[in-house]
Design a protein around this motif. Structure first.
Motif, mmCIF file in Angstrom:
data_model
loop_
_atom_site.group_PDB
_atom_site.id
_atom_site.type_symbol
_atom_site.label_atom_id
_atom_site.label_comp_id
_atom_site.label_asym_id
_atom_site.label_seq_id
_atom_site.Cartn_x
_atom_site.Cartn_y
_atom_site.Cartn_z
ATOM 1 N N CYS A 53 0.859 -1.180 0.000
ATOM 2 C CA CYS A 53 0.000 0.000 0.000
ATOM 3 C C CYS A 53 0.898 1.234 0.000
ATOM 4 O O CYS A 53 2.117 1.121 0.080
ATOM 5 N N CYS A 63 1.511 -3.373 3.750
ATOM 6 C CA CYS A 63 0.357 -3.218 4.638
ATOM 7 C C CYS A 63 -0.170 -4.551 5.150
ATOM 8 O O CYS A 63 -0.645 -4.634 6.287
ATOM 9 N N ILE A 141 -4.571 1.225 6.753
ATOM 10 C CA ILE A 141 -4.566 1.379 5.296
ATOM 11 C C ILE A 141 -5.240 2.668 4.834
ATOM 12 O O ILE A 141 -4.989 3.123 3.720
ATOM 13 N N PHE A 146 -4.637 2.317 -1.289
ATOM 14 C CA PHE A 146 -4.542 0.854 -1.317
ATOM 15 C C PHE A 146 -5.564 0.308 -2.296
ATOM 16 O O PHE A 146 -6.525 0.974 -2.646
#
Length: 163
Positions: A53, A63, A141, A146
């Motif tokens: 991410c 991530c 995130i 992402f």
């Protein structure tokens, strides 16, 4: 034949009402293992361990690995973990809702900390409030950019996403 049916019926009834309790080992951000049984956390989807991410500065980070490490640290703070059976998935994994010894729900914690997403298809929106909290605070995130875990899994497998 009747005996086989009765055994199968009893197994299904037991599985539907069963719980697993023990020390959880983290497989990835939405899968743990207790006593050799893989448990897929119900209603959520976490980044894959290999997934990358972008943070708030646009830098790439892993991530999925971060989500798994965060889960491991968090579970270690209050053992054992108890999981309530929901169903078996297509991979024959136990799908469940899990709780730490202090009663806090694991599935919800992962979403509210931005380490997983509410997978509405399976949760019925049960974690949408937790996801809104994570988004608003730019947690996990939500701090940057992402791709949905279900999309990156599909891309890697060269198939259409199921989300």
């Amino acid at each position: 034949m009747l005996l086989g049916f009765l055994v199968l019926s009893a197994s299904i009834a037991f599985a539907a009402s069963s719980t697993l309790t023990g020390r959880a080992s983290v497989i990835d951000g939405d899968t743990i293992e207790i006593a050799g049984e893989r448990i897929r956390l119900n209603g959520i989807d976490a980044p894959e361990s290999w997934q990358r991410c972008h943070d708030e500065s646009g830098r790439v980070y892993r991530c999925g690995k971060d989500a798994a490490f965060a889960l491991d640290d968090w579970l270690a703070a209050s053992r054992p973990t108890r999981c309530e059976f929901v169903e078996r998935d297509r991979y024959k994994r136990f799908v469940g809702t899990c709780f730490r010894a202090d009663g806090y729900e694991v599935n919800r914690w992962l979403v509210e900390t931005g380490n997983a997403l509410d997978w509405e298809r399976y949760s019925g929106g049960a974690y949408s409030d937790a996801q809104e909290t994570a988004k608003a605070s730019r947690a996990g995130i939500w701090q940057g950019a992402f791709e949905l875990p279900c999309v990156v899994r599909a891309q890697r497998a060269k198939r259409k996403p199921n989300c």
